[in-house]
Design an enzyme around this catalytic site. Sequence first.
Site, PDB file in Angstrom:
ATOM      1  N   ASP A   1       0.845  -1.212   0.000  1.00 11.30           N
ATOM      2  CA  ASP A   1       0.000   0.000   0.000  1.00 11.30           C
ATOM      3  C   ASP A   1       0.868   1.246   0.000  1.00 11.30           C
ATOM      4  OD1 ASP A   1      -0.927  -2.095   1.939  1.00 11.30           O
ATOM      5  OD2 ASP A   1      -2.836  -1.030   1.844  1.00 11.30           O
ATOM      6  N   LEU A   2       1.893   1.194   0.854  1.00  6.70           N
ATOM      7  CA  LEU A   2       2.775   2.348   0.994  1.00  6.70           C
ATOM      8  C   LEU A   2       3.486   2.614  -0.341  1.00  6.70           C
ATOM      9  CD1 LEU A   2       4.071   4.454   2.822  1.00  6.70           C
ATOM     10  CD2 LEU A   2       5.722   2.732   3.543  1.00  6.70           C
TER      11      LEU A   2
END
Length: 233
Positions: free
Chosen positions: A180-181
């Site tokens: 996600d990051l």
Amino acid sequence: MKVEVVIPAYNEGTIIKETTLAIAHVLERVPDLDWKITIADNGSTDGTKEVIKKMDNPRIMVYTASRRGKGLALREAFKQSDATIVGFFDADLSVDPKALPETLETIHAGKADVVIGSRFHPESHVDRGTYRSGSSRFFNFLARMIVGVRYADTQCGYKFMNRKGIELFSQNREDSWFFDLEFLVRGERQGIRIHEVPVDWIESRYPERKSKLHPFKDGVDAVIAMFRIRFAQ
Ligand SMILES: Nc1nc2c(ncn2[C@@H]2O[C@H](COP(=O)(O)OP(=O)(O)O)[C@@H](O)[C@H]2O)c(=O)[nH]1
Ligand SMILES: [Mg+2]
């Protein structure tokens, strides 16, 4: 509007049916929606796949990913989708699916390329223990310091996107928790329009279920991943 909701699932046999039905219930009520739910499994040994197959609903399928990892399973599942909007929803139903219609409308209307849930949004309602909440704040603080990402909550298990976002997702390399990051950092760099929205969050909607996250090991891995993401091209 053609929508595919992907649920990453590793040994979620006891809850996957209830979660899938709850999401389907919301999707069914959105007018003019051609929807599909895909369970992205990889090597579950507790019959997760069989539970879904037994549901015998042509709109609900299983995708079997090639290796372990939430990021990898989602990347592979997104790649095979022909929907105009694709997103994922964690199997533990921590995010209330009632957020979906507005999320889909925001993307469909062209107001954003990507919509992400944020547990730190002032309008969110969050039922979460102090330890998890504190470690999540710390994670996001470190992510801001090390990687420079500006979103309040990078790890929420609720993200939806248009084809531009899907193309961005296909560039991901993080196979595990930190995809996600990486996705958000890349999106910021490439000028993708990402909107954070409030969510209603209940950490333990299924009290018997245990998180798949290992606080210490995954915490150390997180810091290593932040540096890897910062210096990745
Ligand atoms: N396909 C797949 N899903 C995974 C894997 N590891 C975790 N997940 C899923 O990722 C989601 C988030 O996991 P969860 O235990 O709720 O993490 P937490 O919310 O950070 O405590 C759940 O839907 C899990 O089933 C994996 O290796 N493969
Ligand atoms: Mg969870």
